[in-house]
Design a protein around this motif. Structure first.
Motif, PDB file in Angstrom:
ATOM      1  N   LYS A 289       0.840  -1.192   0.000  1.00 46.57           N
ATOM      2  CA  LYS A 289       0.000   0.000   0.000  1.00 46.57           C
ATOM      3  C   LYS A 289       0.876   1.242   0.000  1.00 46.57           C
ATOM      4  O   LYS A 289       2.087   1.176   0.165  1.00 46.57           O
ATOM      5  N   ASN A 290       0.222   2.402  -0.126  1.00 46.34           N
ATOM      6  CA  ASN A 290       0.958   3.653   0.017  1.00 46.34           C
ATOM      7  C   ASN A 290       1.598   3.690   1.396  1.00 46.34           C
ATOM      8  O   ASN A 290       0.961   3.363   2.381  1.00 46.34           O
ATOM      9  N   GLY A 291       2.858   4.090   1.433  1.00 46.48           N
ATOM     10  CA  GLY A 291       3.522   4.208   2.723  1.00 46.48           C
ATOM     11  C   GLY A 291       4.030   2.898   3.279  1.00 46.48           C
ATOM     12  O   GLY A 291       4.436   2.826   4.428  1.00 46.48           O
TER      13      GLY A 291
ATOM     14  N   PHE B 150      10.614  -4.147  -9.945  1.00 44.38           N
ATOM     15  CA  PHE B 150       9.499  -3.401 -10.489  1.00 44.38           C
ATOM     16  C   PHE B 150       8.486  -3.089  -9.401  1.00 44.38           C
ATOM     17  O   PHE B 150       7.970  -3.976  -8.740  1.00 44.38           O
ATOM     18  N   VAL B 151       8.219  -1.807  -9.211  1.00 45.61           N
ATOM     19  CA  VAL B 151       7.265  -1.401  -8.193  1.00 45.61           C
ATOM     20  C   VAL B 151       6.030  -0.843  -8.856  1.00 45.61           C
ATOM     21  O   VAL B 151       6.138   0.002  -9.738  1.00 45.61           O
ATOM     22  N   SER B 152       4.875  -1.321  -8.459  1.00 46.99           N
ATOM     23  CA  SER B 152       3.666  -0.776  -9.058  1.00 46.99           C
ATOM     24  C   SER B 152       2.465  -1.062  -8.183  1.00 46.99           C
ATOM     25  O   SER B 152       2.444  -1.990  -7.397  1.00 46.99           O
ATOM     26  N   HIS B 153       1.442  -0.221  -8.381  1.00 45.82           N
ATOM     27  CA  HIS B 153       0.159  -0.494  -7.751  1.00 45.82           C
ATOM     28  C   HIS B 153      -0.701  -1.315  -8.695  1.00 45.82           C
ATOM     29  O   HIS B 153      -1.732  -1.833  -8.309  1.00 45.82           O
ATOM     30  N   ASN B 154      -0.296  -1.322  -9.938  1.00 46.57           N
ATOM     31  CA  ASN B 154      -1.123  -1.925 -10.960  1.00 46.57           C
ATOM     32  C   ASN B 154      -0.903  -3.438 -10.988  1.00 46.57           C
ATOM     33  O   ASN B 154       0.078  -3.938 -11.518  1.00 46.57           O
ATOM     34  N   MET B 155      -1.856  -4.177 -10.395  1.00 45.48           N
ATOM     35  CA  MET B 155      -1.716  -5.634 -10.311  1.00 45.48           C
ATOM     36  C   MET B 155      -1.610  -6.254 -11.688  1.00 45.48           C
ATOM     37  O   MET B 155      -0.994  -7.295 -11.879  1.00 45.48           O
TER      38      MET B 155
ATOM     39  N   VAL C 228       5.878  -8.604  -0.760  1.00 49.22           N
ATOM     40  CA  VAL C 228       4.820  -7.715  -0.319  1.00 49.22           C
ATOM     41  C   VAL C 228       5.307  -6.984   0.915  1.00 49.22           C
ATOM     42  O   VAL C 228       5.795  -7.597   1.865  1.00 49.22           O
ATOM     43  N   LEU C 229       5.209  -5.679   0.886  1.00 50.54           N
ATOM     44  CA  LEU C 229       5.626  -4.879   2.027  1.00 50.54           C
ATOM     45  C   LEU C 229       4.402  -4.322   2.731  1.00 50.54           C
ATOM     46  O   LEU C 229       3.401  -3.983   2.101  1.00 50.54           O
ATOM     47  N   GLU C 230       4.501  -4.278   4.055  1.00 53.79           N
ATOM     48  CA  GLU C 230       3.458  -3.596   4.808  1.00 53.79           C
ATOM     49  C   GLU C 230       4.086  -2.919   6.001  1.00 53.79           C
ATOM     50  O   GLU C 230       4.796  -3.543   6.781  1.00 53.79           O
ATOM     51  N   LYS C 231       3.835  -1.650   6.130  1.00 56.10           N
ATOM     52  CA  LYS C 231       4.367  -0.847   7.237  1.00 56.10           C
ATOM     53  C   LYS C 231       5.860  -1.090   7.428  1.00 56.10           C
ATOM     54  O   LYS C 231       6.351  -1.233   8.534  1.00 56.10           O
ATOM     55  N   GLY C 232       6.563  -1.157   6.348  1.00 58.28           N
ATOM     56  CA  GLY C 232       8.005  -1.286   6.438  1.00 58.28           C
ATOM     57  C   GLY C 232       8.511  -2.698   6.659  1.00 58.28           C
ATOM     58  O   GLY C 232       9.703  -2.923   6.741  1.00 58.28           O
ATOM     59  N   ASN C 233       7.602  -3.664   6.762  1.00 58.54           N
ATOM     60  CA  ASN C 233       8.036  -5.044   6.951  1.00 58.54           C
ATOM     61  C   ASN C 233       7.734  -5.864   5.709  1.00 58.54           C
ATOM     62  O   ASN C 233       6.745  -5.621   5.019  1.00 58.54           O
TER      63      ASN C 233
END
Lengths: 292, 424
Positions: free
Chosen positions: B84-86, B226-231, B243-248
C-alpha cells in the motif's frame, strides 16, 4: 560449481557505514562525461535566448570594472600604484574575486538546486560542485582574455602602463587558479551541506559574500588599507582571498604584496577548507534527501 | 543444477525517518547524537523503534520506514514489489538506487543498478531535445559514446523526431515524458529499478513502454525490480513478488500467490456497503452490498457477482420495482438490471424485504465501478428512493491469460465470442 567463491564476489555494497573521506576517483572518472555536460549546460544555457549571447561574458566585467574605477578611484581617490591604470588594477581584482565568489555561491546551493535530480538518480554528488567550479573556470578564462586584451592595449598603445611589470611569479598562476578554486569549492561544499539542514546559512551567504568582497582587497591595494586603517588591517591581511588577489596583481602588474609565508598560509587554508568541505559533503550526500 | 546465481542481496535493511519539521530542535538532537558517538555509544534515537503506521499517532518522532528487510534476487529475475501507500516501497527503491542510504543493513550487488524513478528529472528546459538526451543519459550513468551509438534509436523510440532540435521547454508534457522514457529505456545496467513509469504517456506510448519493459526483462534477460500499484502490470511482467506492509516484508513468493496475499491482507477496513435508517411511513432502501469474487471489493472478470438489497416497506406496495445501474468512473452507466412486482412478487406486505441479484458471469472490463439504485413504484408512479455512487468495487483481469496485456480503457465490456477462421 565455484559458486561459493563467486558468492563473495560483490561488485559493490550499499551500506550505512561512511568512510571519513569517500572519494571514489574511479567512479568520478566514469562519470566524466556528465561533468563535461554539466559544464556545457551551465555555460551555454546562461545566455540562451539573449540577443548578445556570449558577449555578455565580456560586457559584465567591463561595466563592473568601469563603475569600480569611477567610484573608487576617480571619486574616492584610492591610489592603485604608480603607472598602473586603475582600470587594469580593478579588472585584475574583480576577475579573481568573481571567480572565487561565483564558485562559492554556485557550489553553496548544490544540494538545494539539484534536489530534484539527487532525489531520483545516483551519480557521484561531487560532480555537481565540480562542474560549477569548472564552468566558472571557463568564465574566468574569458575574463583573463579580456584582461590580457586591455593589458596589451594599455601597455603598447597608450603607454600608460609603463610601470606594469609582469614577472617570474607568473609561473605560479596555474597554482593560484587551483587554490582559488579549492577555496571556493571547499567553502561552498561546506555551506551546501549545512544548508540542507539549517537554511539560515542561505541568507548568510547572500550578504556575506558581498561584505567579504570589501575585505578582500579587490578595489584597493592592501598596503593602502594598512596605511589608512592599521588597527583593522589584520582582518584583510589574513583573508586568503586578499593574498591571492594581491599575488595576482603582483604577478601581472607588479603591484601588491608577494610573500612566501602568506602564500603558504593561504594555500594551507584553501586546502584545509577543501578537505573539510569534502568530508562534510561526503557525510551529507548519503542522507541529505531525508533532511533537505 | 548448481547454486542459484544471486545478483543482489539485501540484508537487514532498515531505514529510519524523522517525522515533523526538520529544523528547529535538530541541533539539539545532532549534538546529543554526536556526544553519544564520541563516547562510543549507540545513537540514542535509533533505539526507538516504531513501526510505520501512517494512521495512528506514534509516541516518538522517529519511525522505521523499513524494518529489517531481507531478500535475494537472481540474475534475470523480474521481482515485483507491492504494498500500500507508505508501505516502504519507494524508500526501498531509493536505497537500491543509492539516492539515500539505509540506517542499518546492507545491499550487495554484482551489477550496476540504474533506476527509472519518475523519468525526466534533470531535463533542462533551455536545451534542445538532443542535448537533453545526452545530459539525461549521462545523469543515468551512460557515457557519451554509448549515447552517441544509440541516439537514433532513442529519438526514434521517443517519436519526437520533429522536435528534437527544439528546446525542451516548448515540448508538451507528454513529449517530455516520452523523450525521458526513451533515454531510460536504452540504459543497459545489469539491474534495472522501475517505479510506476508505466503510468505516463498516452495509451499508445504505454503499450510501447510495456513492450520495451518486457523485452528488457524477458528478451535480454536483465534483472528488473518493479514497483507498481497496478496488479495487471505486476502480474504480466513479474514472476516473483515481495509484499511490504508498514516497512516489513510480509510475503515473498510467486506473483499470483503474492497478489492473493496482498489483496487478502489489504482488506478494506472501512465499511463499503450502503446503509440507511428506515424512514417512518415512507419506503426506502436500507442497505446495498456487493459481494465480489475477491476480498477488498476486487472482482475478477468473468466471476459471478452478487448484489444484495434490503428494502424498508412500511405499508403494502403495488407494482413496486427495483433496478440498478453499474456506473463507471466517468459516470456513464454501463449496465442496467431490474426486477418488477409484475414478474416476481415483491413488497406486497409491510416489513423488510431482501432482494439478491446474481450476475453469473460479469463481463465488465477492468476498472472502477459504483452502483446507482432506483426503488420505485409502477411506471410513471412514485419514486421511493434513489441512491447513487454507492458500493464502489473494482474489476481486475489479472488472472486471465492473454498474449497481449489488458490495458485500461480499451473497452467497457467483453463478450463471449466464437471465431471461425478459414483459408480461402
Amino acid at each position: 560449481m565455484n559458486s561459493t567463491t563467486k558468492q563473495n564476489d560483490w561488485l559493490y555494497t550499499i551500506s550505512p557505514r561512511r568512510k571519513f573521506i569517500n572519494l571514489n576517483f574511479k567512479e568520478i572518472w566514469r562519470y566524466r562525461d556528465l561533468l563535461l555536460l554539466f559544464v556545457k549546460r551551465d555555460v551555454i544555457t546562461l545566455y540562451k535566448q539573449t540577443v548578445l549571447g556570449p558577449l555578455w561574458y565580456l560586457i559584465q566585467p567591463l561595466f563592473t570594472t568601469l563603475t569600480f574605477t569611477l567610484i573608487f578611484n576617480n571619486l574616492a581617490n584610492i591610489p592603485t600604484g604608480d603607472g598602473i591604470p586603475s582600470f587594469l588594477f580593478n579588472l585584475a581584482g574583480l576577475s579573481c574575486w568573481n571567480y572565487f565568489s561565483t564558485s562559492f555561491t554556485g557550489t553553496s546551493s548544490t544540494f538545494k538546486s539539484n534536489q530534484g535530480v539527487f532525489g531520483k538518480v545516483y551519480f557521484p554528488r561531487v560532480i555537481a560542485p565540480l562542474s560549477v567550479v569548472i564552468s566558472n573556470l571557463v568564465k574566468f578564462g574569458i575574463r583573463l582574455l579580456v584582461f590580457i586584451g586591455f593589458y596589451i592595449y594599455f601597455v603598447f598603445f597608450t603607454g600608460k602602463a609603463s610601470l606594469a611589470s609582469p614577472n617570474l611569479t607568473l609561473l605560479l598562476l596555474p597554482v593560484l587558479i587551483v587554490l582559488m578554486a579549492l577555496l571556493g569549492l571547499g567553502f561552498g561544499m561546506l555551506i551546501s551541506s549545512l544548508t540542507t539542514k539549517y537554511r539560515d546559512l542561505t541568507y548568510l551567504v547572500g550578504f556575506g559574500v558581498q561584505l567579504l568582497m570589501y575585505g578582500s582587497a579587490v578595489m584597493y591595494p592592501l598596503s593602502y588599507f594598512k596605511e589608512k586603517l592599521p588597527e583593522y588591517s589584520w582582518l584583510v591581511e589574513y583573508n586568503p582571498m586578499t593574498v591571492f588577489i594581491e599575488l595576482f596583481r603582483y604577478m601581472t602588474l607588479g603591484v601588491g604584496r608577494f610573500s612566501i609565508s602568506y602564500f603558504l598560509y593561504a594555500a594551507g587554508i584553501s586546502i584545509i577548507c577543501f578537505l573539510l568541505g569534502l568530508i562534510v559533503f561526503n557525510r551529507t550526500e548519503k542522507n541529505f534527501i531525508d533532511t533537505v | 543444477m548448481g547454486k542459484k546465481d544471486i545478483i543482489l542481496k539485501a540484508e537487514n535493511i532498515s531505514k529510519q525517518y524523522r517525522l515533523g519539521l526538520v529544523g528547529t530542535g535538530t541541533i539539539g538532537a545532532d549534538l546529543n547524537r554526536w556526544w553519544h558517538s564520541i563516547r562510543g555509544k549507540e545513537d540514542p534515537y535509533l533505539k526507538i523503534g516504531e513501526s510505520n503506521d501512517r494512521s495512528t499517532k506514534g509516541e516518538s518522532n522517529y519511525v522505521w520506514a523499513l524494518n529489517d528487510i531481507n531478500f535475494e534476487v537472481e540474475r534475470g529475475e523480474v521481482l515485483g514489489i507491492i504494498g500500500k501507500n507508505g508501505a516502504g516501497k519507494s524508500t526501498l527503491l531509493k536505497i537500491l538506487s543509492k539516492v539515500t542510504s539505509p540506517t542499518t543493513g546492507e545491499i550487495k550487488t554484482k551489477g550496476r543498478i540504474a533506476s527509472l524513478l519518475e523519468v525526466g528529472t534533470g531535463f533542462h528546459g533551455e536545451m534542445t531535445g538532443r542535448e537533453n538526451i545526452f545530459l539525461n543519459g549521462a545523469i543515468l550513468g551512460m557515457t557519451k559514446k554509448e549515447i552517441k551509438s544509440k541516439i537514433d534509436e532513442i529519438i526514434d523510440f521517443s517519436g519526437c523526431e520533429r522536435y528534437i532540435d527544439t528546446p525542451v521547454k516548448r515540448y508538451s508534457s507528454g513529449m517530455t515524458v516520452r523523450l525521458a522514457f526513451a533515454v531510460a529505456a536504452f540504459l543497459e545496467p545489469e539491474i534495472l529499478v522501475v517505479d510506476e513509469v508505466l503510468a505516463v504517456g498516452d495509451a499508445e506510448f504505454q503499450k510501447k513502454a510495456i513492450g520495451k519493459m518486457q523485452d528488457i526483462s524477458k528478451g535480454e534477460g536483465r534483472t528488473v525490480l518493479f514497483v507498481s500499484h497496478n496488479m495487471q502490470s505486476i502480474s504480466s511482467l513479474t514472476n516473483r513478488c515481495i509484499v511490504l506492509e508498514k516497512g516489513n516484508k510480509i510475503f515473498d513468493g510467486n506473483t499470483s500467490d503474492s497478489i492473493d496475499f496482498y489483496l487478502k491482507n489489504n482488506k478494506v477496513t472501512e465499511e463499503n456497503d450502503y446503509k440507511a435508517e428506515p424512514i417512518k411511513d415512507l419506503p426506502n432502501i436500507l442497505g446495498v452490498s456487493v459481494k465480489t469474487s475477491n476480498v477488498s471489493k476486487v472482482h475478477i472478470f468473468g466471476e459471478p457477482l452478487e448484489i444484495s438489497f434490503r428494502l424498508n416497506v412500511p405499508f403494502s406496495l403495488k407494482g413496486a420495482s427495483l433496478s440498478f445501474q453499474i456506473v463507471d468512473k466517468h459516470e456513464s452507466p454501463i449496465l442496467h438490471m431490474w426486477t418488477f412486482d409484475s414478474e416476481k412478487e415483491m413488497c406486497r406486505k409491510p416489513g423488510v424485504w431482501k432482494l439478491k441479484c446474481v450476475i453469473p458471469k460479469l463481463r465488465l472490463y477492468m476498472g472502477d465501478y459504483t452502483l446507482k439504485v432506483y426503488f420505485t413504484g409502477p411506471p410513471g408512479g412514485e419514486k421511493y428512493d434513489i441512491i447513487e455512487g454507492v458500493c464502489p468495487f473494482k474489476v481486475e483481469m489479472f488472472k486471465i491469460y492473454r498474449e497481449f496485456e489488458f490495458r485500461p480503457n480499451t473497452c467497457k465490456y467483453i463478450e463471449d465470442s466464437n471465431w471461425l477462421i478459414n483459408q480461402e
